[in-house]
Design a protein around this motif. Structure first.
Motif, PDB file in Angstrom:
ATOM      1  N   ILE A 206       0.865  -1.183   0.000  1.00  0.00           N
ATOM      2  CA  ILE A 206       0.000   0.000   0.000  1.00  0.00           C
ATOM      3  C   ILE A 206       0.896   1.227   0.000  1.00  0.00           C
ATOM      4  N   TYR A 207       0.731   2.099  -0.985  1.00  0.00           N
ATOM      5  CA  TYR A 207       1.575   3.292  -1.091  1.00  0.00           C
ATOM      6  C   TYR A 207       1.008   4.422  -0.235  1.00  0.00           C
ATOM      7  N   SER A 208       1.896   5.063   0.505  1.00  0.00           N
ATOM      8  CA  SER A 208       1.467   6.032   1.504  1.00  0.00           C
ATOM      9  C   SER A 208       0.759   7.239   0.914  1.00  0.00           C
ATOM     10  N   SER A 230      12.482 -10.556  -5.399  1.00  0.00           N
ATOM     11  CA  SER A 230      11.423  -9.589  -5.080  1.00  0.00           C
ATOM     12  C   SER A 230      11.470  -9.196  -3.614  1.00  0.00           C
ATOM     13  N   MET A 231      11.251  -7.916  -3.371  1.00  0.00           N
ATOM     14  CA  MET A 231      11.098  -7.410  -2.005  1.00  0.00           C
ATOM     15  C   MET A 231       9.875  -6.507  -1.973  1.00  0.00           C
ATOM     16  N   ILE A 232       8.908  -6.830  -1.108  1.00  0.00           N
ATOM     17  CA  ILE A 232       7.689  -6.043  -0.988  1.00  0.00           C
ATOM     18  C   ILE A 232       7.715  -5.312   0.355  1.00  0.00           C
ATOM     19  N   ASP A 233       7.647  -3.995   0.285  1.00  0.00           N
ATOM     20  CA  ASP A 233       7.539  -3.165   1.483  1.00  0.00           C
ATOM     21  C   ASP A 233       6.071  -3.209   1.910  1.00  0.00           C
ATOM     22  N   ASP A 234       5.792  -3.973   2.963  1.00  0.00           N
ATOM     23  CA  ASP A 234       4.416  -4.168   3.431  1.00  0.00           C
ATOM     24  C   ASP A 234       4.146  -3.364   4.704  1.00  0.00           C
ATOM     25  N   ALA A 235       4.804  -2.222   4.819  1.00  0.00           N
ATOM     26  CA  ALA A 235       4.662  -1.407   6.028  1.00  0.00           C
ATOM     27  C   ALA A 235       3.207  -1.072   6.316  1.00  0.00           C
ATOM     28  N   ASN A 236       2.453  -0.749   5.270  1.00  0.00           N
ATOM     29  CA  ASN A 236       1.072  -0.303   5.464  1.00  0.00           C
ATOM     30  C   ASN A 236       0.054  -1.431   5.411  1.00  0.00           C
ATOM     31  N   GLY A 237       0.478  -2.626   5.018  1.00  0.00           N
ATOM     32  CA  GLY A 237      -0.464  -3.723   4.891  1.00  0.00           C
ATOM     33  C   GLY A 237      -0.342  -4.800   5.943  1.00  0.00           C
ATOM     34  N   GLU A 257       3.095 -15.946  -0.058  1.00  0.00           N
ATOM     35  CA  GLU A 257       3.490 -17.208  -0.674  1.00  0.00           C
ATOM     36  C   GLU A 257       4.609 -17.074  -1.696  1.00  0.00           C
ATOM     37  N   ARG A 258       4.771 -15.872  -2.298  1.00  0.00           N
ATOM     38  CA  ARG A 258       5.671 -15.792  -3.439  1.00  0.00           C
ATOM     39  C   ARG A 258       6.784 -14.764  -3.304  1.00  0.00           C
ATOM     40  N   ALA A 259       6.585 -13.694  -2.540  1.00  0.00           N
ATOM     41  CA  ALA A 259       7.644 -12.675  -2.424  1.00  0.00           C
ATOM     42  C   ALA A 259       8.849 -13.269  -1.706  1.00  0.00           C
ATOM     43  N   ASP A 260      10.035 -12.941  -2.188  1.00  0.00           N
ATOM     44  CA  ASP A 260      11.249 -13.456  -1.550  1.00  0.00           C
ATOM     45  C   ASP A 260      11.479 -12.806  -0.192  1.00  0.00           C
ATOM     46  N   PHE A 261      11.310 -11.484  -0.142  1.00  0.00           N
ATOM     47  CA  PHE A 261      11.491 -10.745   1.104  1.00  0.00           C
ATOM     48  C   PHE A 261      10.283  -9.842   1.328  1.00  0.00           C
ATOM     49  N   VAL A 262      10.007  -9.557   2.575  1.00  0.00           N
ATOM     50  CA  VAL A 262       8.955  -8.610   2.912  1.00  0.00           C
ATOM     51  C   VAL A 262       9.437  -7.756   4.079  1.00  0.00           C
ATOM     52  N   MET A 263       9.181  -6.460   3.973  1.00  0.00           N
ATOM     53  CA  MET A 263       9.450  -5.551   5.086  1.00  0.00           C
ATOM     54  C   MET A 263       8.144  -5.262   5.803  1.00  0.00           C
ATOM     55  N   VAL A 264       8.171  -5.298   7.127  1.00  0.00           N
ATOM     56  CA  VAL A 264       6.985  -4.936   7.901  1.00  0.00           C
ATOM     57  C   VAL A 264       7.334  -3.809   8.857  1.00  0.00           C
ATOM     58  N   SER A 265       6.334  -3.003   9.145  1.00  0.00           N
ATOM     59  CA  SER A 265       6.467  -1.918  10.119  1.00  0.00           C
ATOM     60  C   SER A 265       5.563  -2.224  11.298  1.00  0.00           C
ATOM     61  N   LEU A 266       6.026  -1.874  12.488  1.00  0.00           N
ATOM     62  CA  LEU A 266       5.225  -2.050  13.693  1.00  0.00           C
ATOM     63  C   LEU A 266       4.497  -0.777  14.089  1.00  0.00           C
ATOM     64  N   GLU A 273       6.548   0.855  17.609  1.00  0.00           N
ATOM     65  CA  GLU A 273       7.649   1.339  16.776  1.00  0.00           C
ATOM     66  C   GLU A 273       8.566   0.177  16.450  1.00  0.00           C
ATOM     67  N   GLY A 274       9.129   0.222  15.241  1.00  0.00           N
ATOM     68  CA  GLY A 274      10.077  -0.800  14.833  1.00  0.00           C
ATOM     69  C   GLY A 274       9.735  -1.347  13.468  1.00  0.00           C
ATOM     70  N   GLY A 275      10.625  -2.156  12.931  1.00  0.00           N
ATOM     71  CA  GLY A 275      10.413  -2.770  11.632  1.00  0.00           C
ATOM     72  C   GLY A 275      11.177  -4.071  11.548  1.00  0.00           C
ATOM     73  N   ALA A 276      10.972  -4.805  10.464  1.00  0.00           N
ATOM     74  CA  ALA A 276      11.659  -6.079  10.287  1.00  0.00           C
ATOM     75  C   ALA A 276      11.722  -6.428   8.813  1.00  0.00           C
ATOM     76  N   ILE A 277      12.706  -7.253   8.460  1.00  0.00           N
ATOM     77  CA  ILE A 277      12.793  -7.875   7.152  1.00  0.00           C
ATOM     78  C   ILE A 277      12.648  -9.376   7.360  1.00  0.00           C
ATOM     79  N   ALA A 278      11.731  -9.990   6.617  1.00  0.00           N
ATOM     80  CA  ALA A 278      11.534 -11.437   6.682  1.00  0.00           C
ATOM     81  C   ALA A 278      11.847 -12.039   5.335  1.00  0.00           C
ATOM     82  N   GLY A 279      12.429 -13.235   5.342  1.00  0.00           N
ATOM     83  CA  GLY A 279      12.797 -13.880   4.092  1.00  0.00           C
ATOM     84  C   GLY A 279      13.512 -15.187   4.335  1.00  0.00           C
ATOM     85  N   PRO A 280      14.276 -15.676   3.351  1.00  0.00           N
ATOM     86  CA  PRO A 280      15.000 -16.936   3.503  1.00  0.00           C
ATOM     87  C   PRO A 280      16.006 -16.869   4.649  1.00  0.00           C
TER      88      PRO A 280
END
Length: 419
Positions: A206-208, A230-237, A257-266, A273-280
């Motif tokens: 989701i774009y801010s 692929s890396m999906i910034d999922d901060a807003n989702g 199921e398919r993105a290699d990496f995903v960024m999340v925001s807390l 506050e905080g964030g993370a990168i999830a992936g292999p």
């Protein structure tokens, strides 16, 4: 007297940077000094002794009604202290960080996650880790300066900061916002020209600015077609989309199921506050050393990590919290469109109202404050000149009276400005 004598030489030495001229020449159109808020931030805030109905809060779920967040934070502080007292490399992490990272990995469908003090540091750290070259000892090295990044042109500033200096047009390319055909064109061109097989595509869920979701499935199709990571910034989702009854269920499933990496925001749905990168797992283990923004700085506060893990699990166990919020936001969107004040066409909880003229939008912002509303305005340089918009976060704690009052006020301003 001592203070004035000691600061004057510093001001003189700063003259080549032009800060003083910049501040003096600044007008209300671009000047910014953050206002001070008294008390907690929620559906309303208090500034300068006045209560304002708050449409700016990115922590929008009013979680204190559902989760004892403050109590969890206090429990975490008593059990684990207020600080890690060092970086991940020198001091390590606390147990709540490890549990939080395991929880994020589970909820994103990835093997492993690494947490950062903010989502911004997570994004910068990801780019650095994927493009760094480092030699620690014989056989312990990576050489990835040849990585090519292809990013949606509207990705967050933190991604652009991360790729800064990597060579735009050489190792960095941008495709038109949400334009998959343009992404395919660039991937075809870079595959033909580049010697490297290391290509990373970065987009957002989701774009801010406009509240739109990227065409995630089609983007991931192109990544598969061209052998790109692929890396999906999922901060807003993160923790908002996913279940089939909600908008963007198809896209959310593809991210999982398919993105290699995903960024999340807390700081959005989780409200902390905080964030993370999830992936292999193999990559996340390497990020401990290669991201830089985890190794050389402090982590999330332990009580924040402790409270965040519990909040994520509650949001998963009680889907009605988000379902009710999304219906609440959809009601305001529907009313705005019916009243002739259309939002950007999207089903997300972020409501973007195109205004156009920068001066008109900034005037609206001032009027809103005078009338008791805090309404964010995106104008140049956040968006192109005279493409200004209002960017609203309806809050789960907003009453119908507050939302109806906002809409009536907005309609009054539009008539006043001839919009």
């Amino acid at each position: 007297m001592t203070a004035s004598r000691s600061t004057a030489p510093s001001v003189d030495r700063l003259a080549p940077w032009g800060f003083a001229d910049f501040v003096e020449a600044n007008t209300h159109d671009t000047a910014y000094r953050p206002p001070v808020v008294d008390g907690p931030v929620g559906p309303t805030i208090v500034r300068n002794g006045r209560e304002l109905v708050n449409f700016a809060s990115i922590s929008f779920l009013d979680l204190e009604r559902h989760v004892p967040v403050r109590r969890h934070f206090a429990e975490g502080a008593l059990a684990h202290g207020l600080s890690t007292s060092g970086s991940r490399m020198t001091q390590g992490i606390c147990r709540p960080h490890r549990v939080l990272e395991e929880t994020i990995a589970r909820h994103t469908g990835k093997e492993q996650a690494i947490s950062f003090a903010t989502g911004l540091l997570a994004n910068i750290g990801f780019v650095h880790a994927m493009s760094s070259s480092a030699h620690f000892d014989t056989g312990i090295e990576v050489r990835n300066r040849d990585t090519v990044f292809v990013v949606d042109r509207d990705v967050h500033w933190s991604i652009w900061k991360g790729v800064e200096g990597l060579g735009y047009g050489r190792n960095v390319h941008a495709f038109r916002h949400n334009d998959v055909s343009d992404l395919a064109r660039i991937l075809n061109r870079t595959r033909t020209r580049a010697r490297s097989r290391k290509t990373v595509v970065i987009a957002e869920s989701i774009y801010s600015a406009d509240g739109t979701m990227g065409p995630i499935v089609e983007i991931l199709d192109e990544c598969d077609r061209h052998g790109a990571i692929s890396m999906i910034d999922d901060a807003n989702g993160f923790m908002v989309y996913g279940p089939e009854n909600r908008p963007y269920a198809r896209e959310a499933a593809a991210i999982r199921e398919r993105a290699d990496f995903v960024m999340v925001s807390l700081s959005k749905a989780v409200g902390l506050e905080g964030g993370a990168i999830a992936g292999p797992a193999v990559a996340i283990d390497a990020f401990e050393l290669l991201s830089g923004t985890s190794m050389f700085t402090a982590a999330i506060q332990p009580p924040t990590a402790y409270a965040a893990e519990r909040t994520i699990d509650v949001l998963a166990a009680k889907p009605e919290i988000v379902d009710d919020y999304l219906a609440h936001a959809a009601r305001l969107r529907r009313q705005m469109n019916e009243a002739g004040t259309p939002t950007t066409p999207t089903e997300s909880y972020m409501l973007s109202v195109p205004i156009g003229n920068d001066a008109a939008a900034l005037q609206m912002r001032e009027w809103f404050v005078e009338d008791g509303y805090l309404v964010p305005v995106f104008s140049y340089p956040a968006v192109a000149r005279n493409q200004a918009l209002l960017r609203l976060f309806p809050h789960a704690g907003h009453t119908e009276e507050q939302m109806d009052g906002f809409l009536r006020t907005l309609l009054t301003y539009r008539r006043r400005l001839g919009l």
